[in-house]
Structure formats: structure tokens, C-alpha cells
Design a protein around this motif. Structure first.
Motif, PDB file in Angstrom:
ATOM      1  N   LYS A  53       0.822  -1.210   0.000  1.00 25.79           N
ATOM      2  CA  LYS A  53       0.000   0.000   0.000  1.00 25.79           C
ATOM      3  C   LYS A  53       0.855   1.258   0.000  1.00 25.79           C
ATOM      4  O   LYS A  53       0.484   2.268  -0.559  1.00 25.79           O
ATOM      5  CB  LYS A  53      -0.922  -0.014   1.226  1.00 25.79           C
ATOM      6  N   ASP A  54       1.990   1.185   0.678  1.00 30.07           N
ATOM      7  CA  ASP A  54       2.841   2.370   0.842  1.00 30.07           C
ATOM      8  C   ASP A  54       4.294   1.887   0.747  1.00 30.07           C
ATOM      9  O   ASP A  54       4.726   1.059   1.548  1.00 30.07           O
ATOM     10  CB  ASP A  54       2.549   2.982   2.224  1.00 30.07           C
ATOM     11  N   GLN A  55       5.041   2.416  -0.223  1.00 21.61           N
ATOM     12  CA  GLN A  55       6.393   1.895  -0.459  1.00 21.61           C
ATOM     13  C   GLN A  55       7.465   2.532   0.426  1.00 21.61           C
ATOM     14  O   GLN A  55       8.656   2.275   0.238  1.00 21.61           O
ATOM     15  CB  GLN A  55       6.751   2.060  -1.939  1.00 21.61           C
ATOM     16  N   THR A  56       7.064   3.371   1.381  1.00 19.40           N
ATOM     17  CA  THR A  56       8.045   3.973   2.277  1.00 19.40           C
ATOM     18  C   THR A  56       8.922   2.906   2.930  1.00 19.40           C
ATOM     19  O   THR A  56       8.400   1.954   3.532  1.00 19.40           O
ATOM     20  CB  THR A  56       7.330   4.776   3.397  1.00 19.40           C
ATOM     21  N   ARG A  57      10.228   3.061   2.806  1.00 18.45           N
ATOM     22  CA  ARG A  57      11.218   2.123   3.370  1.00 18.45           C
ATOM     23  C   ARG A  57      10.968   0.658   2.971  1.00 18.45           C
ATOM     24  O   ARG A  57      11.298  -0.256   3.723  1.00 18.45           O
ATOM     25  CB  ARG A  57      11.278   2.254   4.905  1.00 18.45           C
ATOM     26  N   ILE A  58      10.335   0.456   1.829  1.00 16.37           N
ATOM     27  CA  ILE A  58      10.166  -0.904   1.303  1.00 16.37           C
ATOM     28  C   ILE A  58      10.703  -0.936  -0.123  1.00 16.37           C
ATOM     29  O   ILE A  58      10.302  -0.122  -0.958  1.00 16.37           O
ATOM     30  CB  ILE A  58       8.682  -1.340   1.320  1.00 16.37           C
ATOM     31  N   THR A  59      11.639  -1.846  -0.373  1.00 10.09           N
ATOM     32  CA  THR A  59      12.180  -2.039  -1.718  1.00 10.09           C
ATOM     33  C   THR A  59      11.726  -3.407  -2.200  1.00 10.09           C
ATOM     34  O   THR A  59      11.700  -4.357  -1.417  1.00 10.09           O
ATOM     35  CB  THR A  59      13.726  -1.998  -1.674  1.00 10.09           C
ATOM     36  N   LEU A  60      11.364  -3.492  -3.470  1.00  6.86           N
ATOM     37  CA  LEU A  60      10.930  -4.779  -4.017  1.00  6.86           C
ATOM     38  C   LEU A  60      11.979  -5.295  -4.995  1.00  6.86           C
ATOM     39  O   LEU A  60      12.504  -4.533  -5.803  1.00  6.86           O
ATOM     40  CB  LEU A  60       9.583  -4.629  -4.733  1.00  6.86           C
TER      41      LEU A  60
END
Lengths: 349, 349
Positions: free
Chosen positions: A48-55
Motif C-alpha cells: 500500500k505504501d512503499q516507504t522504506r520498502i524495496t521490491l
């Protein structure tokens, strides 16, 4: 900023619950970034929110039933192997999966790598203590190894003490050896020798060994660190789980098959029992730790939902904050001679 | 008429509860005589009716905490040793004690003697099965041995099958090997080889082996005979006992520390829970059997009261009626080559 490599495809409810758990954890913790490895056509739409998340795209998935060592060797593009490689390369600080336990163990040992001086990494779990001075204890090896030598058990005493002290905050954790009696001379040759090594280590103040403990007593909290060989540790842990599940099921059945008064009674005791059941369901508090490897490596139960996965992230964050691995490595370097106390055992490796 | 030699001084409640239990059993069974060995100044005044009860003076008592083998060797005039000697001499058909477990094991193995062809007698217990087609299962070794070789485990499969078939009345008892996974190649070397031996025996229709079982599942009744090495069998059994005790205690505490409605609820569910608790308290159904020796040798829990002791007498009577030992000995004689399947193991003894 810490970085946790996450196998987004591991677990019965992956990737949905894994992604939801990571987002919960991200919202709770300000100093952690998450790198999610998985099939991005499935994973990306869930974030939902890519803050501090890398894919990061991973073409393959190691399934729950696959043979662990083979699957880690062959599936180089799997979410688990890529996540482990990121830790090995220093691109992430810790590894997490809710998938195949054996595969995570293999990835931890063969990719992340053993701490130099630790012979056999173990699977460690945090259990509830229903008596004694503290709320929890750690127990290992829960089954990473089918066989252990005395030196391994001694090293587990050290590793478990570091965890109990640094992560659970227990001063001078009491280390007990799971054995078939409390007297010092109990058990087979492996446990007799392990007892001697632990006692010698305790005499040198390297750990606080309190002697043998029995499987009947461990839930009452006689020790903060319970050391077992992987075979009987696995048997004891699974017997505890199976008995708890059977009893709770029986209790419900007994109440429901009795008369209406018992059913009313069941409804009235429900809140009290729920509290108990929650303490028993220790797997919700976090994950099992692959201990003895060069980074925090944590396994949540395959059936984990978001909350449990977020809790496991908290556990990893605590290990990173405490700089647990560096401390263990420094200790092992300083006491290398003590940790392999018998040269014949070293040679037998 | 069968004759049971009873250690009247063994157990926390001896000789009172032992004598009371024997009198209950005597009133239930018409075909059994009892020979009570003990300090007659204490025992004799307790006996209300001497019908089919003989008293024999024993000057010494083996205490619960005494070192088993030494005490059996040294205390030649103890109630246990005299009772065992009566069995050895053919003056009694079976041996019973609620005292020191290790001492009874030693008396069983060294005085009553091993069945020829059985390498390591084991401690066997009858457990409740809360799922599956049958109400109970037998499990061994519960800790007579700290270490076992594969041949021992194979022999336990045979011994357990005879008990489950002849005493519990189970047709073709399903034999499972307690292991750290259900796949055939699981476990350490001992369990891998035991699996092979049990499978080979099953192929020859000497027993009905269903493969590995896990400690998590055994209370659900996947097998009628659960085979374990003494070390992990002891760990699993004690973990089951400890978990059951802890849970029942927790349940009571949770209910009592909650509000008045929960207390009322607790009162209402009590009858339903009592039924469950009784099934769990398997030690009341009888005793643990020292299996692999030349007579029925049974140990009741140290805290046994009269009812449990009477039940253990019923268990012994069933073994005598079924002529279990003779059947086992005949089988072992006929299949001697199969029971020590590997010559290297035989030589290693």
C-alpha cells in the motif's frame, strides 16, 4: 538505518500476510528498511505504501515440502536464496522467512555462513515460562541437527546466554541442560560430557550453568536457557505443542458435549482461558532464530498472519540494535580455546 | 492360581495404600494370590483379611532416592529384592512395586532376568489416544536406557505389538517410530537404521510398521505402539506430562483469578473437565511395564493410591492370563535370526 531481507513468498499465507506484516512493522519502526524478494506481479499490488520498502524480483519459489538443501542449491533465483545472498553481500543486515524451515536453515548456514568458531548453528525458540522469576526462556536446538556432540551443546549454552541477556534482558541467564534426570551423571555419553563442559565453562564464569533440567519441568521456568540436542529438543518441543493443542481441543469438546449448564459455564470462562491460550501460543510472539550464523536469521511459523510477522521484525530489530552477532563473534574469538574444549572432538569434526 | 510378588514398602504411600490396593484387587480377582514383602510390624496390622494374601518379612527398604543398581546389589534383604528373588525362584509369577523405578528395573533385569534374545528390556507405558480408531497406545522405551541401538528399537516393535495385541486386544497393532519427521530418511543414524529394520520386519509380516510418527501427533493416536529410544522417549513423555499439568493448573488459576462470572463458569464446566482430566491421568489406569524380562514386572507411580495399585494388579493378571511372556519367548526363539538382523550390531554388544 537497518535493512532486513524478506522472503516475501515463504509461508502458507504468502505473499499477502507477509506484505501486510512488513507494512505493520514499517509503521512501528523508524530505523528499519525492508527489501522484499518475490514474484513482483504478486507482491507489488499488495504494497500500500512503499516507504522504506524495496521490491526485488525473484523468479522462483521454494515450496514448503521441497528438500531443503537441494532446493537452496538449485533454485538460485528463488526469493529465499536471493534474500540470503543480499545478506551475504552486505546489502542487508538480517534474513527473514515464514517458508520452508529446512531451506531457511540451509540458506542461513551455507549462504549467510556460520560464525567462525561455532560448529553447528541451531534453531532456537522463545518459550513461555509459567513459573519461576521470568516470563520466558529460550530453548535450542529445536531440530536443526539430528545429532549433536558435547561441544555443540556447550556452544549453545553460550549462544543462548547471549540472546537471553541481550534480547530478553535477563541478567546472568540460568543455563540448564535437558536431560533424563537432574543428577550430574545422568544421560548418555553426549549429555554426560556436555554437562562437564558446561560446568567447566561455568567455573570459568563464561556462562551460568545450573545443571540438568527435565522435560517435565521446563515450562515452569527452572532455566532461562534450555540446551538440548536437536533430536530430543525437537521431540520435547513437539510433545509440548501437541499436548497443548490436544488439551485445548479436548477442553472445548468436553464442554460442548456436556449439558447446557456446562455450555453456559464455557461461555463464562472463555475470557479467562483466552488469556492463557495467548501465552501458550508462543509462536505469535515472533519466530525461531537460526543462531550461530553471521546475521540474524529468523523463521516465523508457516501459518503466520501479519501480526506475527510484524512481531518477528521487532525481534530482528532488537537483535540488530543489540549488535548481537558482533558481540557473539568477539566472545568466540576471545574464548576460542574454551569453546572447543577437547582437541579430540575438534579433530572428529 | 497366579501368584504376584508385591514390594509392600515401595511408594510414597507405602505400605498403607499398597496393602489397601492389594485387598481391593484380591476382592476383584478370584484366581490370584498375593505375596507381600515388607517390614511386618508395619504391614501386618494393615491387612484386614488374609484371604489369598501371604506376608513375608523383609528387613530392609530401598528408598526412592537411592542409587538403583547399587541398592539392589547391596540390600539383599529389601522388600524389592526378596520379591524379585521369589519370581526368579518360580515361587511367584510376577513382580510389582510402586517404589524406586530404577531399582525395579535393575531387579527386573538382573534378578528376574532378560528374555533370551531380547538385548535391552525397556520401560513401557499405556497412554490415552485422543483421536484415531483406538482408545490407547503403548509407548516405549520411556527411559530404561539412556542410549539404544537400532536392534533394540526393532525388538521394542515386536514386544509392544505383543502387548497391544494380547492385552489391549488390538488386531495387527500399528507400530510407529518416534522421529523428527515422518519421511523414512529422517533422524540420526540410529533412527534411520531402526526404520530400515522395522520396515524389513514388516515386510516379513513379523509386525505392522506404519513408519515414523512425530511427538506432536502421538496423543492423537496415529500408532498403537510408539517406539522411541530411551532418551528421547523419556523427554517426550515428560514433556507431555509437564505440559498437561501446567495447562490444568493454568486453567484453574485463570478461572479463579478472573471475576465472579468466570468462577461460576468454572463451577459449571467442572464435571466436563473432570472427565477429560481422568483420561489424561493415564498413570491411574495401571503401571509402567518392564518389558523384555522373564515375568510381568510392573511399576505404579510413586504417589499411587489404593485404586491405582488395584488397577496395576488387573494389568498383571491380564498379562498372566494371556501368557504373554511365553508367547514372546516362543516368538523370539522362532525368529532369532530376524531379531538380530545385523551381525555387526550383534558383535558390538
Amino acid at each position: 538505518m537497518f535493512k532486513i531481507a524478506v522472503d516475501a513468498m515463504g509461508g502458507d499465507n504468502a505473499p499477502q500476510e507477509v506484505v501486510a506484516g512488513i507494512e505493520q512493522a514499517r509503521d512501528r519502526m523508524q530505523d528499519v528498511e525492508f527489501v522484499l524478494f518475490g514474484q513482483l506481479d504478486k507482491v507489488a499490488p499488495l504494497v500500500k505504501d512503499q516507504t522504506r520498502i524495496t521490491l526485488v524480483q525473484a523468479d522462483e519459489v521454494i515450496e514448503m515440502a521441497e528438500e531443503p538443501v537441494k532446493s537452496v542449491r538449485r533454485k538460485k533465483q528463488s526469493s529465499l536464496v536471493l534474500a540470503a545472498n543480499a545478506v551475504k553481500a552486505g546489502e542487508a543486515d538480517a534474513l527473514f522467512s515464514a517458508g520452508n524451515t529446512g531451506a531457511l536453515l540451509a540458506a542461513g548456514i551455507f549462504i549467510v555462513g556460520r560464525i567462525k568458531g561455532i560448529d553447528r548453528p541451531a534453531l532456537m525458540t522463545v518459550m513461555p515460562a509459567f513459573g519461576g522469576p521470568r516470563d520466558n526462556f529460550v530453548m535450542m536446538d529445536m531440530g536443526a541437527n539430528a545429532e549433536n556432540r558435547p561441544t555443540h551443546l556447550y556452544q549453545y549454552g553460550i549462544l543462548g546466554s547471549f540472546y537471553a541477556n541481550n534480547i530478553l534482558g535477563y541478567d546472568q541467564p540460568r543455563v540448564g541442560l535437558l536431560n533424563n534426570g537432574t543428577e550430574a551423571d545422568k544421560g548418555d555419553q553426549v549429555h554426560k560430557e556436555a554437562h562437564e563442559l558446561l560446568q567447566a565453562g561455568s567455573d570459568k564464569e563464561l556462562l551460568n550453568f545450573i545443571g540438568n533440567v527435565e522435560a517435565r519441568d521446563i515450562l515452569q521456568g527452572p532455566a532461562d536457557v534450555v540446551i538440548a540436542d536437536g533430536f530430543s529438543g525437537n521431540a520435547a518441543l513437539k510433545a509440548i505443542e501437541g499436548t497443548a493443542l490436544t488439551l485445548l481441543k479436548l477442553m472445548k469438546e468436553s464442554i460442548m458435549s456436556a449439558g447446557p449448564l456446562a455450555k453456559l459455564g464455557g461461555a463464562l470462562v472463555k475470557p479467562a482461558l483466552k488469556n492463557m491460550q495467548e501465552r501458550l501460543d508462543y509462536s505469535k510472539a515472533g519466530g525461531a532464530v537460526v543462531i550461530g550464523v553471521k546475521a540474524p536469521v529468523v523463521k516465523a511459523h508457516g501459518s503466520s498472519e501479519a501480526e506475527t510477522i510484524a512481531n518477528a521484525m521487532g525481534q530482528i530489530e532488537a537483535m540488530l540494535h543489540a549488535d548481537l552477532i558482533t558481540k557473539v563473534q568477539a566472545f568466540v574469538n576471545e574464548h576460542a580455546d574454551d569453546l572447543v574444549a577437547r582437541s579430540d572432538e575438534k579433530n572428529a569434526d
